[in-house]
Design a protein around this motif. Structure first.
Motif, PDB file in Angstrom:
ATOM      1  N   ILE A  34      31.798  54.664  33.015  1.00 28.85           N
ATOM      2  CA  ILE A  34      30.513  54.359  32.381  1.00 28.85           C
ATOM      3  C   ILE A  34      30.015  52.967  32.766  1.00 28.85           C
ATOM      4  O   ILE A  34      28.824  52.767  33.039  1.00 28.85           O
ATOM      5  CB  ILE A  34      30.640  54.473  30.842  1.00 28.85           C
ATOM      6  N   TRP A  35      30.963  51.989  32.839  1.00 25.91           N
ATOM      7  CA  TRP A  35      30.560  50.599  33.095  1.00 25.91           C
ATOM      8  C   TRP A  35      30.980  50.080  34.482  1.00 25.91           C
ATOM      9  O   TRP A  35      31.073  48.890  34.702  1.00 25.91           O
ATOM     10  CB  TRP A  35      31.110  49.693  32.001  1.00 25.91           C
ATOM     11  N   ASN A  36      31.209  51.019  35.398  1.00 25.28           N
ATOM     12  CA  ASN A  36      31.328  50.716  36.835  1.00 25.28           C
ATOM     13  C   ASN A  36      32.369  49.648  37.216  1.00 25.28           C
ATOM     14  O   ASN A  36      32.014  48.567  37.658  1.00 25.28           O
ATOM     15  CB  ASN A  36      29.963  50.255  37.393  1.00 25.28           C
ATOM     16  N   SER A  37      33.634  49.976  37.051  1.00 24.62           N
ATOM     17  CA  SER A  37      34.676  49.052  37.502  1.00 24.62           C
ATOM     18  C   SER A  37      35.718  49.786  38.337  1.00 24.62           C
ATOM     19  O   SER A  37      36.423  50.670  37.822  1.00 24.62           O
ATOM     20  CB  SER A  37      35.364  48.370  36.316  1.00 24.62           C
ATOM     21  N   PHE A 107      34.272  46.834  51.332  1.00 29.07           N
ATOM     22  CA  PHE A 107      33.372  46.466  52.421  1.00 29.07           C
ATOM     23  C   PHE A 107      31.991  47.122  52.295  1.00 29.07           C
ATOM     24  O   PHE A 107      31.224  47.174  53.251  1.00 29.07           O
ATOM     25  CB  PHE A 107      33.996  46.843  53.771  1.00 29.07           C
ATOM     26  N   ALA A 108      31.706  47.648  51.103  1.00 27.92           N
ATOM     27  CA  ALA A 108      30.392  48.244  50.874  1.00 27.92           C
ATOM     28  C   ALA A 108      29.329  47.151  50.802  1.00 27.92           C
ATOM     29  O   ALA A 108      29.589  46.015  50.402  1.00 27.92           O
ATOM     30  CB  ALA A 108      30.406  49.059  49.576  1.00 27.92           C
ATOM     31  N   ASP A 109      28.097  47.490  51.210  1.00 29.18           N
ATOM     32  CA  ASP A 109      27.005  46.510  51.205  1.00 29.18           C
ATOM     33  C   ASP A 109      26.632  46.096  49.796  1.00 29.18           C
ATOM     34  O   ASP A 109      26.300  44.933  49.527  1.00 29.18           O
ATOM     35  CB  ASP A 109      25.775  47.095  51.913  1.00 29.18           C
ATOM     36  N   GLU A 110      26.670  47.045  48.868  1.00 30.74           N
ATOM     37  CA  GLU A 110      26.304  46.741  47.492  1.00 30.74           C
ATOM     38  C   GLU A 110      27.392  47.246  46.551  1.00 30.74           C
ATOM     39  O   GLU A 110      27.922  48.338  46.714  1.00 30.74           O
ATOM     40  CB  GLU A 110      24.966  47.407  47.124  1.00 30.74           C
ATOM     41  N   THR A 111      27.694  46.415  45.619  1.00 26.55           N
ATOM     42  CA  THR A 111      28.694  46.774  44.607  1.00 26.55           C
ATOM     43  C   THR A 111      28.115  46.490  43.232  1.00 26.55           C
ATOM     44  O   THR A 111      27.624  45.394  42.980  1.00 26.55           O
ATOM     45  CB  THR A 111      29.999  45.976  44.798  1.00 26.55           C
ATOM     46  N   ALA A 112      28.171  47.497  42.349  1.00 22.66           N
ATOM     47  CA  ALA A 112      27.622  47.317  41.005  1.00 22.66           C
ATOM     48  C   ALA A 112      28.497  46.374  40.189  1.00 22.66           C
ATOM     49  O   ALA A 112      29.718  46.382  40.303  1.00 22.66           O
ATOM     50  CB  ALA A 112      27.530  48.685  40.310  1.00 22.66           C
ATOM     51  N   ARG A 113      27.836  45.534  39.391  1.00 24.59           N
ATOM     52  CA  ARG A 113      28.589  44.615  38.553  1.00 24.59           C
ATOM     53  C   ARG A 113      29.157  45.373  37.358  1.00 24.59           C
ATOM     54  O   ARG A 113      28.417  46.016  36.613  1.00 24.59           O
ATOM     55  CB  ARG A 113      27.692  43.486  38.062  1.00 24.59           C
ATOM     56  N   THR A 118      34.730  46.591  30.296  1.00 24.10           N
ATOM     57  CA  THR A 118      35.845  46.963  31.184  1.00 24.10           C
ATOM     58  C   THR A 118      36.892  45.852  31.226  1.00 24.10           C
ATOM     59  O   THR A 118      38.093  46.125  31.312  1.00 24.10           O
ATOM     60  CB  THR A 118      35.329  47.250  32.606  1.00 24.10           C
ATOM     61  N   ALA A 119      36.431  44.605  31.171  1.00 24.21           N
ATOM     62  CA  ALA A 119      37.367  43.470  31.198  1.00 24.21           C
ATOM     63  C   ALA A 119      38.230  43.454  29.943  1.00 24.21           C
ATOM     64  O   ALA A 119      39.456  43.285  30.019  1.00 24.21           O
ATOM     65  CB  ALA A 119      36.595  42.158  31.322  1.00 24.21           C
ATOM     66  N   TRP A 120      37.593  43.638  28.778  1.00 23.04           N
ATOM     67  CA  TRP A 120      38.357  43.606  27.534  1.00 23.04           C
ATOM     68  C   TRP A 120      39.292  44.817  27.424  1.00 23.04           C
ATOM     69  O   TRP A 120      40.373  44.718  26.823  1.00 23.04           O
ATOM     70  CB  TRP A 120      37.403  43.554  26.340  1.00 23.04           C
ATOM     71  N   THR A 121      38.878  45.934  27.991  1.00 24.46           N
ATOM     72  CA  THR A 121      39.751  47.118  28.002  1.00 24.46           C
ATOM     73  C   THR A 121      41.010  46.846  28.825  1.00 24.46           C
ATOM     74  O   THR A 121      42.124  47.201  28.420  1.00 24.46           O
ATOM     75  CB  THR A 121      39.008  48.335  28.584  1.00 24.46           C
ATOM     76  N   ALA A 122      40.811  46.207  29.986  1.00 27.52           N
ATOM     77  CA  ALA A 122      41.954  45.869  30.833  1.00 27.52           C
ATOM     78  C   ALA A 122      42.890  44.881  30.143  1.00 27.52           C
ATOM     79  O   ALA A 122      44.125  45.043  30.171  1.00 27.52           O
ATOM     80  CB  ALA A 122      41.471  45.280  32.168  1.00 27.52           C
ATOM     81  N   LEU A 123      42.327  43.874  29.495  1.00 30.55           N
ATOM     82  CA  LEU A 123      43.142  42.864  28.822  1.00 30.55           C
ATOM     83  C   LEU A 123      43.904  43.472  27.643  1.00 30.55           C
ATOM     84  O   LEU A 123      45.081  43.151  27.419  1.00 30.55           O
ATOM     85  CB  LEU A 123      42.249  41.717  28.342  1.00 30.55           C
ATOM     86  N   GLY A 124      43.231  44.340  26.893  1.00 30.49           N
ATOM     87  CA  GLY A 124      43.895  45.022  25.782  1.00 30.49           C
ATOM     88  C   GLY A 124      45.030  45.906  26.264  1.00 30.49           C
ATOM     89  O   GLY A 124      46.100  45.970  25.652  1.00 30.49           O
ATOM     90  N   LEU A 176      30.708  37.326  42.161  1.00 31.68           N
ATOM     91  CA  LEU A 176      31.731  37.629  43.170  1.00 31.68           C
ATOM     92  C   LEU A 176      32.097  39.119  43.062  1.00 31.68           C
ATOM     93  O   LEU A 176      33.197  39.484  42.651  1.00 31.68           O
ATOM     94  CB  LEU A 176      32.959  36.741  42.941  1.00 31.68           C
ATOM     95  N   TYR A 177      31.145  39.967  43.447  1.00 37.25           N
ATOM     96  CA  TYR A 177      31.297  41.410  43.252  1.00 37.25           C
ATOM     97  C   TYR A 177      32.489  42.008  44.001  1.00 37.25           C
ATOM     98  O   TYR A 177      33.048  43.030  43.607  1.00 37.25           O
ATOM     99  CB  TYR A 177      30.008  42.128  43.656  1.00 37.25           C
ATOM    100  N   TRP A 178      32.853  41.366  45.102  1.00 34.98           N
ATOM    101  CA  TRP A 178      33.960  41.884  45.896  1.00 34.98           C
ATOM    102  C   TRP A 178      35.310  41.720  45.189  1.00 34.98           C
ATOM    103  O   TRP A 178      36.308  42.357  45.565  1.00 34.98           O
ATOM    104  CB  TRP A 178      34.020  41.165  47.243  1.00 34.98           C
ATOM    105  N   LEU A 179      35.343  40.867  44.146  1.00 32.44           N
ATOM    106  CA  LEU A 179      36.603  40.667  43.442  1.00 32.44           C
ATOM    107  C   LEU A 179      37.060  41.923  42.693  1.00 32.44           C
ATOM    108  O   LEU A 179      38.254  42.190  42.578  1.00 32.44           O
ATOM    109  CB  LEU A 179      36.472  39.507  42.445  1.00 32.44           C
ATOM    110  N   ASP A 180      36.106  42.704  42.189  1.00 31.69           N
ATOM    111  CA  ASP A 180      36.469  43.910  41.444  1.00 31.69           C
ATOM    112  C   ASP A 180      37.173  44.930  42.337  1.00 31.69           C
ATOM    113  O   ASP A 180      38.284  45.366  42.025  1.00 31.69           O
ATOM    114  CB  ASP A 180      35.235  44.513  40.770  1.00 31.69           C
TER     115      ASP A 180
END
Length: 288
Positions: A34-37, A107-113, A118-124, A176-180
């Protein structure tokens, strides 16, 4: 507590892992879609493989509790190790899929933020897995279970993977979209590394590999027994959560059978109390 009771107690750790992974995998995959990660999606797939791996560990523990029979004179303890190897194959398969999927996104030209949820889900998820790791690590040490110890190490890897996903998602919030997708790629590599570690340990055990340092410690301990003139040889094998030792010693040739047998009982008790070795076959030869 006998070996069967220890293995039964170990099943609690396997069930705890299964429940945790089912909840986390479901939550992560839904939130990631849903939140594109990509990082959280990879993390969710990792937890999905862990469900299968934990079920394999659970089955291995159950089979290991079966008593010896006509076809298995030493019991079924190695079912634990076979379960660990099966789990390794499942884990590496998904790890490779994650690497392939996230490599293209990197290496995609566009990456959704990705969304912050998603960050809090990962941390939890990381927090939950650290709790599960602590429980299984203590339990595996208490009952001497190799498969539960492998599951505990997998729990810790999963917690670290989730922290990596969290870091990647946070980086994406600052442009820094490439970090995801990079975090997703690293997750895939960690998954494969975990599978390799489990596979290596399982194959070492199944091919009757044994820790050389442990052999030296056992040999030194036996040599300190007063009646033992010389320790000729010590061999070891691991069967699930049990260590089997074969020992050849030299004793006074003038001892009778009863006296020689008393020495073997003394050594067996010593090995059980000091090194937690439940099975020792001791061969006595005369010292010249």
């Amino acid at each position: 507590m006998d070996q069967a009771d220890k293995l039964k107690k170990g099943e609690k750790g396997a069930w705890l892992s299964i429940y945790a992974y089912v909840v986390l995998a479901t939550a992560k995959l839904i939130v990631a879609s849903i939140w594109n990660s990509e990082a959280l999606h990879a993390d969710g797939l990792n937890n999905t493989t862990d469900i299968v791996a934990s079920i394999a560990v659970l089955i291995g523990l159950k089979i290991s509790r079966k008593p010896p029979d006509e076809d298995h004179h030493y019991g079924h303890y190695r079912a634990e190790t076979v379960a660990s190897m099966f789990a390794a194959f499942v884990i590496v398969t998904v790890g490779i899929q994650v690497i392939i999927g996230t490599f293209g996104q990197l290496f995609a030209d566009e990456t959704a933020r990705p969304g912050m949820l998603t960050a809090w889900t990962a941390l939890g998820g990381a927090a939950v897995m650290f709790v599960v790791y602590g429980y299984n690590a203590r339990l595996s040490k208490k009952i001497g279970s190799s498969s539960l110890n492998a599951a505990a190490q997998d729990n810790r890897s999963d917690a670290l993977v989730s922290i990596g996903a969290f870091a990647g998602i946070i980086g994406a919030q600052f442009g820094l979209y490439w970090l995801d997708p990079l975090a997703g790629l690293i997750v895939g590599i960690i998954i494969c590394k975990t599978a390799w570690n489990i596979f290596s340990e399982a194959t070492h055990t199944l091919t009757d590999g044994f820790d050389e340092k442990q052999i030296k410690k056992i040999k030194t301990s036996i040599a300190k027994v007063r009646e033992v003139k010389k320790v000729v040889d010590v061999k070891g094998r691991v069967h699930g959560n049990q260590t089997f030792i074969d020992v050849t010693i030299l004793v006074n040739p003038n001892l009778n059978v009863k006296e020689s047998h008393a020495i073997t009982e003394k050594i067996e008790k010593f090995l059980r109390e000091k090194h937690n070795i439940t099975y020792a076959h001791i061969h006595i030869e005369p010292y010249e």
